[in-house]
Design an enzyme around this catalytic site. Structure first.
Site, short mmCIF file in Angstrom:
data_model
loop_
_atom_site.label_atom_id
_atom_site.label_comp_id
_atom_site.label_asym_id
_atom_site.label_seq_id
_atom_site.Cartn_x
_atom_site.Cartn_y
_atom_site.Cartn_z
N LYS A 1 -10.01 -7.96 6.96
CA LYS A 1 -10.78 -8.33 8.15
C LYS A 1 -10.78 -7.19 9.15
CE LYS A 1 -7.13 -10.72 10.77
NZ LYS A 1 -7.01 -10.06 12.09
N HIS B 1 0.83 -1.21 0.00
CA HIS B 1 0.00 0.00 0.00
C HIS B 1 0.86 1.26 0.00
CE1 HIS B 1 -3.40 -2.66 0.73
NE2 HIS B 1 -4.18 -1.65 0.42
#
Lengths: 294, 195
Positions: B103, B36
């Site tokens: 999650k 990222h």
């Protein structure tokens, strides 16, 4: 036969078991949770997936969770056994387990950001040694994943925000608050290993050691047994549920130990363990015979 | 359970709502912390086509290298998403991603990005590394393996019936915010603390 080769061989099998086979008491607790959830709910779907996943891991001898964690190891050894030899054996076992994909390469050099690639590094695995009077060595370990480690925390009492004083009621308050904070981080339903007292180092060690206990055991100290029971019940009333989807199963267990403390300090240390509550234990005789413990 | 094919259009993705259980089939890419940061540092031309109109799976897998040089996913559950909160909306909007799999849910910046650029947050079951690895049928290629290591590399994978649940949608709803608010209320009640 106290050789490094023999120990490495046993520890490799120990790591394989820990990473791929969830202990029976943990599976039973997940099943009980599953049956309590509403039929068709996201919570029940999540627990069904978890149970299917646990079966697959066992059948295929593959890691239950891809984050195979840090091996945290407690060793009891007789007088005269080299702890350096045991440590080397465990390091070798972690490397072999990593090469065979029982473990993920999980050691990253903090400054360069480079993965060591072999599963071991400075401080990994983490080992505790204690000498005892028995002739055998006993090794117990947990695999502690990163998500749940990030959800662990240490608190000092009193805590005005929560109206938490330096007593067991204060402990109850900070633990329930910490459980609310942990949602979205550790994979619920989780187990809490808690140490009351100690210092900032020993508190974490003891809180992790509590995670070696079986979920269905009873704390021999009645007031701690009552507190475990209460936090377990109230934690599940919070409604966070499996994966934080909402539901009745937020906790699988609560295990509390104590250490003595400095007069000025009252720490409550919480190690959050995700549903993949992976542990293994073994005894090795002087002759190299192995007894697997649950 | 509804099946959703990847790549997917913005129109299709906007039909999804919190609470939907979906099975994904098609091509996706993995990426976590290092990926990222790297995707935001500058526009990565070589990876961009593999992000457009598909989803990024926040996952650090266990991977086996076969003798013929190909790879298989051995264990592949989601990692905790909130660590990517500073980056995810920017990565999504810049590269045309239609969603994220992770999650634990994400925060307000990501939720806003889902609405603005057309995406959803899919929740995979954390720790369900075997069930999810079995849905990965093929590893197509990998970016930044040498630099980032196995868990952090960007793996391009083909999946079949990959089970996920929509917990944040493009209409501003987040199941995580709702559960958190309810649990905080319950905590106040248990502790006898005023609002």
């Amino acid at each position: 036969m106290r050789s490094q080769e023999r120990y490495s061989e046993v520890f490799l099998e120990m790591l394989r078991r820990a990473a791929t086979q969830l202990p029976d008491d943990v599976v039973a607790a997940i099943r009980r949770g599953r049956d309590r959830e509403e039929d068709g709910s996201l919570a029940q779907k999540a627990l069904d997936t978890i149970l299917m996943n646990v079966d697959l891991g066992r059948e295929q001898s593959s890691p239950i969770c891809q984050d195979t964690g840090t091996p945290v190891v407690w060793v009891h050894h007789p007088i005269g056994v080299s702890t350096r030899m045991i440590e080397k054996s465990m390091i070798e076992a972690v490397r072999q387990a990593t090469a065979r994909q029982y473990l993920r390469p999980n050691a990253v050099h903090t400054l360069s950001g480079k993965n060591t690639g072999v599963g071991t590094g400075a401080g990994i695995p983490f080992m505790h040694f204690e000498e005892w009077d028995e002739p055998e060595i006993e090794v117990r370990l947990i695999l502690k994943g990163g998500g749940s480690e990030n959800a662990s925390s240490q608190h000092k009492l009193p805590d005005n925000r929560l109206g938490a004083g330096r007593d067991l009621e204060g402990v109850r308050r900070v633990v329930l608050d910490a459980l609310v904070q942990a949602q979205g981080k550790g994979c619920a339903p989780g187990t809490l290993g808690i140490c009351i007292g100690g210092d900032r180092v020993s508190g974490y060690e003891e809180s992790k050691r509590q995670l070696l206990r079986h979920l269905d055991d009873t704390n021999p100290i009645p007031e701690l047994a009552r507190l475990e029971e209460q936090i377990f019940r109230e934690g599940n009333e919070l409604g966070i549920g499996p994966m934080g989807f909402g539901g009745k199963t937020t906790l699988l267990g609560v295990k509390i130990g104590t250490l003595d403390r400095l007069p000025a300090c009252y720490f409550v240390t919480i190690s959050y363990m995700c549903w993949a509550d992976r542990r293994a234990a073994v005894r090795i005789s002087e002759g190299g015979d192995v007894t697997w413990l649950s | 359970m509804a099946e959703l094919k990847l790549p997917v259009s913005e129109e299709e993705i906007r039909k999804l709502r919190v609470g939907d259980a979906v099975e994904l089939t098609g091509r996706m890419i993995t990426g976590r912390d290092a990926a990222h940061k790297w995707l935001i540092e500058s526009f990565r031309e070589e990876v961009a086509p593999f992000l457009k109109d598909t989803v990024i799976y926040q996952c650090g897998p266990v991977v086996r290298k076969n003798p013929d040089g190909s790879y298989d996913f051995v264990a592949a559950g989601p990692t905790t998403s909130i660590r990517e909160e500073p980056y995810e909306a920017d990565v999504m909007c810049r590269y045309g991603l239609r969603g994220v799999i992770g999650k634990g849910g994400m925060g307000p910046k990501t939720l806003e990005g889902l609405g603005r650029c057309g995406g959803v947050y899919f929740h995979a079951v954390g720790g369900a590394a075997q069930v999810l690895a079995h849905a990965v049928k093929k590893v197509e290629r990998v970016f930044m393996l040498e630099e980032f290591g196995v868990p952090e590399a960007l793996w391009v994978i083909d999946v079949e019936k990959f089970p996920v649940m929509v917990t944040m949608d493009s209409h501003g709803r987040s199941l995580h915010d709702e559960v958190e608010a309810a649990s905080r209320e319950k905590l106040k009640e248990l502790l006898g603390l005023g609002a």
